[in-house]
Design a protein around this motif. Structure first.
Motif, PDB file in Angstrom:
ATOM      1  N   ARG A  58       0.832  -1.206   0.000  1.00 29.46           N
ATOM      2  CA  ARG A  58       0.000   0.000   0.000  1.00 29.46           C
ATOM      3  C   ARG A  58       0.860   1.247   0.000  1.00 29.46           C
ATOM      4  NH1 ARG A  58      -2.056   4.442   1.691  1.00 29.46           N
ATOM      5  NH2 ARG A  58      -0.086   4.646   2.804  1.00 29.46           N
TER       6      ARG A  58
ATOM      7  N   ASP B 139       0.908   3.977  -2.931  1.00 29.82           N
ATOM      8  CA  ASP B 139       0.555   5.363  -2.618  1.00 29.82           C
ATOM      9  C   ASP B 139       1.650   6.308  -3.087  1.00 29.82           C
ATOM     10  OD1 ASP B 139      -0.967   7.435  -1.573  1.00 29.82           O
ATOM     11  OD2 ASP B 139      -0.299   7.138   0.493  1.00 29.82           O
TER      12      ASP B 139
ATOM     13  N   CYS C 244      -8.123   4.559  -0.835  1.00 31.17           N
ATOM     14  CA  CYS C 244      -7.879   4.152  -2.227  1.00 31.17           C
ATOM     15  C   CYS C 244      -8.834   4.883  -3.174  1.00 31.17           C
ATOM     16  CB  CYS C 244      -8.052   2.644  -2.371  1.00 31.17           C
ATOM     17  SG  CYS C 244      -6.748   1.668  -1.606  1.00 31.17           S
TER      18      CYS C 244
END
Length: 401
Positions: free
Chosen positions: A54, A58, A86
């Motif tokens: 993640r 990102d 998200c």
């Protein structure tokens, strides 16, 4: 040109990096005084969106390249927080597996007053259990057209192997993020399919022992608070483990050494060049500007030229210095280094330029409260990348026969 060829080119142009692995809710607790055992301590507790995959996704998206993430979340409070983030960032959601029986991964971190991790408890079983080969292979078309695929070692060994088989089928470069000393050992069964790996010194030693099937190598103690290491001395300490890992099939190692910088290592100079299968014409304005500014500031092939004998048995290594930073928290630095490097590779920069951008992104991360900064400043990233790039020094051994 045949219609099939046209379709293949269109698929390649539309490809985005694929990132597979953990999406985690991090609970960060920092005491305001030295913590005492068996009692509560005043301090600050924060919820932070985390997980290696993640964080990398990102970072990549905030540097102008929208990735496709494959992960698993539950229908619970942590899962809802992660999913909403998200959505707000425009990340595609098709690869996120959800279910009532999935317990979203949560990690509780305890820091000391200097921001260093003192202890942690991780509940991340769902990633290994639900990111199955069957789930990942549903997105074969995304992997097939990706410029690069990155996965973290939270995946089960069988999922790692299945993912590598798909990537190898379509000759997609694969980036392995070790996550931890214990999980880094999972590289042994897939090393021959790995293009890039990004261990710290402890994970590097664990990987070397895993691929040679023994306990040949021992942890390297780097005390950067008391000793000022030269790039050559760092390389000498780690060279035996680096050589074994590269001999296992991994093409490029990005060894992170905290405040001692980064060692970029490869057999042959081809590992430092551009990674194929990128198309800048589909990139965002930020990504295009990143490429144009960094490529103008960081002259390609600064350290190595065509006069060097580039043989397959030659080990090349480049040391990059760390950048001074006002440290708030260290947990997102390694992930942003990977994310910044991947975003730069996808923008069209070569590997040496891309690692410099990755180090600049890591600096921005340690100066932020969250694992990934809310926003990256293009001028700051490019300026820091230039400083790192021109501070890089070649430390290579001409023959490993």
């Amino acid at each position: 040109m045949s219609r099939a060829s046209v379709n293949e080119e269109e698929e390649e142009e539309e490809g985005v990096p694929v990132i597979i692995g953990g999406m985690v809710l991090d609970i960060h607790s920092t005491p305001s005084i030295p913590a005492l055992p068996r009692t509560t301590t005043p301090g600050k507790v924060l919820y932070t969106l985390g997980g290696v995959a993640r964080n990398v996704a990102d970072c990549v998206s905030k540097l102008g390249t929208m990735p496709f993430i494959i992960t698993a979340l539950g229908h619970d409070m942590p899962g809802s927080l992660l999913l909403e983030h998200c959505k707000s960032n425009g990340l595609p959601l098709q690869g996120i597996r959800r279910g009532d029986d999935i317990q979203t991964a949560v990690v509780c971190n305890m820091f000391d007053s200097q921001g260093e991790l003192a202890a942690a408890v991780a509940s991340v079983e769902a990633i290994e259990k639900y990111l199955t080969p069957e789930w990942i292979q549903q997105f074969k078309s995304k992997i097939r057209s990706a410029p690069v695929l990155m996965f973290d070692a939270n995946l089960s060994p069988i999922a790692l192997e299945a993912t590598c088989q798909v990537a190898a089928q379509y000759r997609i470069p694969v980036w392995f993020e070790p996550v931890s000393v214990t999980k880094s050992k999972r590289v042994a069964s897939v090393a021959k399919n790995i293009s890039f790996a990004s261990p710290n010194e402890d994970e590097l030693v664990a990987m070397a022992n895993a691929v040679c099937g023994g306990s040949v190598f021992h942890p390297v103690k780097i005390d950067n608070n008391r000793i000022k290491y030269s790039p050559e001395s760092l390389f000498r300490m780690l060279k035996p483990a680096i050589s074994v890992v590269l001999d296992s099939g991994i093409r490029v190692l990005v060894v992170t050494l905290g405040s001692c910088g980064v060692l970029l290592c490869s057999r042959g100079l081809s590992g430092f060049k551009k990674v194929g299968r990128f198309r800048r014409n589909k990139s965002s304005d930020f990504s295009k500007q990143l490429y144009e500014i960094v490529n103008s500031l960081c002259t390609p092939d600064r350290l190595f030229n065509t006069s060097i004998d580039d043989k397959s048995n030659t080990l090349f290594a480049v040391h990059y210095p760390a950048i001074s930073a006002i440290v708030v928290r260290l947990t997102g630095a390694g992930d942003c280094l990977v994310g910044g490097t991947l975003a730069s590779i996808c923008a069209g920069l070569d590997v040496m330029q891309s690692v410099a951008v990755g180090i600049a992104a890591a600096k921005a991360a340690v100066e932020a409260e969250s694992n990934v900064p809310v926003k990256f400043n293009l001028a700051s990233i490019a300026g820091d990348a230039r400083s790192v790039y021109f501070g890089a020094k070649a430390v290579f051994c001409k023959s490993m026969l």
